[in-house]
Enzyme design. Sequence first.
Site, short mmCIF file in Angstrom:
data_model
loop_
_atom_site.label_atom_id
_atom_site.label_comp_id
_atom_site.label_asym_id
_atom_site.label_seq_id
_atom_site.Cartn_x
_atom_site.Cartn_y
_atom_site.Cartn_z
N GLU A 158 47.78 40.66 27.74
CA GLU A 158 46.87 41.57 28.46
C GLU A 158 47.29 43.02 28.20
O GLU A 158 48.47 43.34 28.24
CB GLU A 158 46.93 41.35 29.98
N LYS B 18 37.50 41.14 42.50
CA LYS B 18 38.95 41.22 42.40
C LYS B 18 39.51 42.02 43.56
O LYS B 18 39.00 43.09 43.89
CB LYS B 18 39.37 41.87 41.07
N GLU C 116 35.00 43.20 37.19
CA GLU C 116 34.92 42.04 38.08
C GLU C 116 34.89 42.50 39.53
O GLU C 116 35.90 42.95 40.08
CB GLU C 116 36.11 41.11 37.82
N GLU D 241 41.36 47.71 39.79
CA GLU D 241 41.33 46.28 39.46
C GLU D 241 39.93 45.79 39.12
O GLU D 241 39.76 44.81 38.40
CB GLU D 241 41.89 45.46 40.63
#
Length: 382
Positions: free
Chosen positions: A269, A326, A323, A332
């Site tokens: 990541e 999250k 997203e 985030e």
Amino acid sequence: MCSSPLILCTLLLLTVSSSNVFVVHAFVGTYGVNYGRIADNIPSPESVVTLLRANKIKNIRIYDADHSVLRAFKGSGVEIIVGLPNEYLKGISASQDSAVDWVKQNVEAFLPGTKIVGIAVGNEILGGGDAQLWEVLVPAVKNVYSALETLHLSKKIEVSSPHSEAVFESTYPPSAGAFKQSLLPYLKPLLQFFHHTGSPFYINAYPFLAYKFDPSHINLQYALFESNAGIYDDTTKLHYDNMFDAMLDASFFALEKLGFAKMEVIVSETGWASKGDGDEAGANVKNALTYNNNLRKRLMKKKGTPYRPKAVVRAYIFALFNENLKPGPTSERHFGLFKHNGRLAYKNGFKGLDSASAAASSFLSCKVSLICAAMVILLLGS
């Protein structure tokens, strides 16, 4: 020198490693993307396949083994690492039968149509908040690998386990890279097993997080791959002009100190948030665009690091979409290359879902037209 015919020699080189086990390579090229799905408004898996094909993305990581995703990717040619979520580790570590059942249901059932090339057992376990999981990680990894052997899949599918920067005691300068002593009873057996199976060391490396937590001491340009004075490692006499390479070399040094000098390192990541809270330094569209574009250019060069210049760097970008579900700070929910609707989060050189779908539709229309034209010619000819 091999005296056998060329084809036989090639097969031997591909299948035999120094530890006499078949080494599986779960990463084609240098660029991959994490397909996170903690959201209730992102495109369907079928649309994601269209998006990936349009952008020539061939490597994907998912954090589970969702069957709707695996069915959608059948025949796509995209190579996938599936995740065995953290909550399954205790059960899998305690039961070989459970490991076999999990692999049968979530991997074997979708082969060979869906190109599953790896299983990531847990995510950021060591150094995380649940010390009980530290103890079961190695048994879980071994049981998953044994399950693959039982099902005759160990020569096709890699077993790994991604780590966060929390596994390190120090990373600066890179030559000082070292793992936390408290984690060695769990980490060293894991590395020994991965050395035996030929699996890489996967690390989640985020210059964004380093800058966010210490913006007064970290040069933003250094974190973004932009022009800067860089850092100099007095021990190795090596110069670093970006933090990403420095993080990778810190991993190489830490591994070397434990006796794993030849282990490959892959970034599982990395990315940069395009939006954040007021106290999240650097989280904006401009920096996300700069980091991800420069990172992509760097990976496409297929080069190594200052310490390992011949070790081609491979990385999965986080993430495919923003997203919305999250938890945590605003950042985030804003790591996506694409917005929740599949359109570009910013001008990053990719095609959004709208243009990708249009291109796919145009290709299909053209294909149908050609078929129809061929049929007319055949009818007229008869």
